[in-house]
Design a protein around this motif. Sequence first.
Motif, PDB file in Angstrom:
ATOM      1  N   VAL A  86      45.508  35.987  43.872  1.00 18.71           N
ATOM      2  CA  VAL A  86      45.122  36.805  42.723  1.00 18.71           C
ATOM      3  C   VAL A  86      43.607  36.931  42.704  1.00 18.71           C
ATOM      4  CG1 VAL A  86      45.148  37.019  40.213  1.00 18.71           C
ATOM      5  CG2 VAL A  86      47.120  36.047  41.399  1.00 18.71           C
ATOM      6  N   VAL A  87      43.143  38.172  42.544  1.00 20.00           N
ATOM      7  CA  VAL A  87      41.718  38.454  42.466  1.00 20.00           C
ATOM      8  C   VAL A  87      41.441  39.165  41.145  1.00 20.00           C
ATOM      9  CG1 VAL A  87      39.778  39.682  43.522  1.00 20.00           C
ATOM     10  CG2 VAL A  87      41.549  38.673  44.978  1.00 20.00           C
ATOM     11  N   ALA A  88      40.540  38.615  40.344  1.00 19.20           N
ATOM     12  CA  ALA A  88      40.107  39.250  39.097  1.00 19.20           C
ATOM     13  C   ALA A  88      38.913  40.137  39.437  1.00 19.20           C
ATOM     14  CB  ALA A  88      39.719  38.200  38.068  1.00 19.20           C
ATOM     15  N   VAL A  89      39.034  41.438  39.148  1.00 17.14           N
ATOM     16  CA  VAL A  89      37.991  42.399  39.493  1.00 17.14           C
ATOM     17  C   VAL A  89      37.335  42.916  38.219  1.00 17.14           C
ATOM     18  CG1 VAL A  89      37.474  44.575  40.661  1.00 17.14           C
ATOM     19  CG2 VAL A  89      39.249  43.077  41.575  1.00 17.14           C
ATOM     20  N   GLY A  90      36.050  42.664  38.083  1.00 16.88           N
ATOM     21  CA  GLY A  90      35.298  43.125  36.925  1.00 16.88           C
ATOM     22  C   GLY A  90      35.141  42.040  35.875  1.00 16.88           C
ATOM     23  N   ASP A  91      34.119  42.203  35.056  1.00 19.50           N
ATOM     24  CA  ASP A  91      33.832  41.205  34.021  1.00 19.50           C
ATOM     25  C   ASP A  91      34.993  41.004  33.058  1.00 19.50           C
ATOM     26  OD1 ASP A  91      31.324  40.802  35.087  1.00 19.50           O
ATOM     27  OD2 ASP A  91      30.307  42.118  33.655  1.00 19.50           O
ATOM     28  N   VAL A 113      47.688  34.006  34.841  1.00 22.42           N
ATOM     29  CA  VAL A 113      48.045  33.670  36.228  1.00 22.42           C
ATOM     30  C   VAL A 113      46.904  32.899  36.880  1.00 22.42           C
ATOM     31  CG1 VAL A 113      49.615  35.637  36.511  1.00 22.42           C
ATOM     32  CG2 VAL A 113      47.210  35.899  37.085  1.00 22.42           C
ATOM     33  N   PRO A 114      47.206  32.093  37.900  1.00 25.45           N
ATOM     34  CA  PRO A 114      46.128  31.383  38.601  1.00 25.45           C
ATOM     35  C   PRO A 114      45.289  32.369  39.419  1.00 25.45           C
ATOM     36  CG  PRO A 114      48.245  30.932  39.640  1.00 25.45           C
ATOM     37  CD  PRO A 114      48.526  31.739  38.408  1.00 25.45           C
ATOM     38  N   VAL A 115      43.991  32.338  39.222  1.00 27.03           N
ATOM     39  CA  VAL A 115      43.078  33.269  39.894  1.00 27.03           C
ATOM     40  C   VAL A 115      42.413  32.555  41.069  1.00 27.03           C
ATOM     41  CG1 VAL A 115      40.985  34.655  39.625  1.00 27.03           C
ATOM     42  CG2 VAL A 115      42.693  34.597  37.797  1.00 27.03           C
ATOM     43  N   ASP A 116      42.500  33.165  42.248  1.00 25.55           N
ATOM     44  CA  ASP A 116      41.897  32.599  43.451  1.00 25.55           C
ATOM     45  C   ASP A 116      40.450  33.031  43.642  1.00 25.55           C
ATOM     46  OD1 ASP A 116      44.297  31.254  44.688  1.00 25.55           O
ATOM     47  OD2 ASP A 116      45.064  33.290  44.455  1.00 25.55           O
ATOM     48  N   LEU A 117      40.113  34.221  43.147  1.00 24.94           N
ATOM     49  CA  LEU A 117      38.762  34.753  43.356  1.00 24.94           C
ATOM     50  C   LEU A 117      38.392  35.660  42.200  1.00 24.94           C
ATOM     51  CD1 LEU A 117      36.320  35.223  45.354  1.00 24.94           C
ATOM     52  CD2 LEU A 117      37.574  37.233  46.127  1.00 24.94           C
ATOM     53  N   LYS A 118      37.144  35.559  41.755  1.00 22.38           N
ATOM     54  CA  LYS A 118      36.626  36.447  40.716  1.00 22.38           C
ATOM     55  C   LYS A 118      35.502  37.285  41.318  1.00 22.38           C
ATOM     56  CE  LYS A 118      37.660  33.455  36.799  1.00 22.38           C
ATOM     57  NZ  LYS A 118      37.102  32.732  35.640  1.00 22.38           N
TER      58      LYS A 118
END
Length: 144
Positions: A86-91, A113-118
């Motif tokens: 999971v990648v969170a994109v944006g602030d 959800v568990p986020v792997d990368l922001k």
Amino acid sequence: REIRREVDAVFGGSLAIRELDTGSDNSAEIEINNLTNPYYDIERFGITFVASPRHADVLLVTGAVTHNMAAAAQKTYDAMPAPKFVVAVGDDACTGGIFAGSYAVLGGAEKIVPVDLKIPGNPPAPKEILSGLLALMRHAGRTR
């Protein structure tokens, strides 16, 4: 070249991405969409966007997670096959952004959800998103 090499080594030649808008202002989506234009052309690296989470390796989450989208976000994540990233994109997806603390918003993607990368930014540029995906692939290659 590095991206193509990592996609081949870590994901067997192709990386499938499902994008999920959990309550954004569409700025991150515009930049993600720019990845598919002729200038960036991420499909040449073997990276494609898919319509179903059942076909996805990576979930790109954009926007602060609203109460109305919380269940849909969880179901999308649960439908993905393992291993999943999971990648969170944006602030907004990273922290809730300017909507943090609002009555309608739970917060960033990690609330559901568990986020792997922001990948921070409002919105992050396509080049930053590509760099983030490369970092994710390198991390996934080390953990395999």
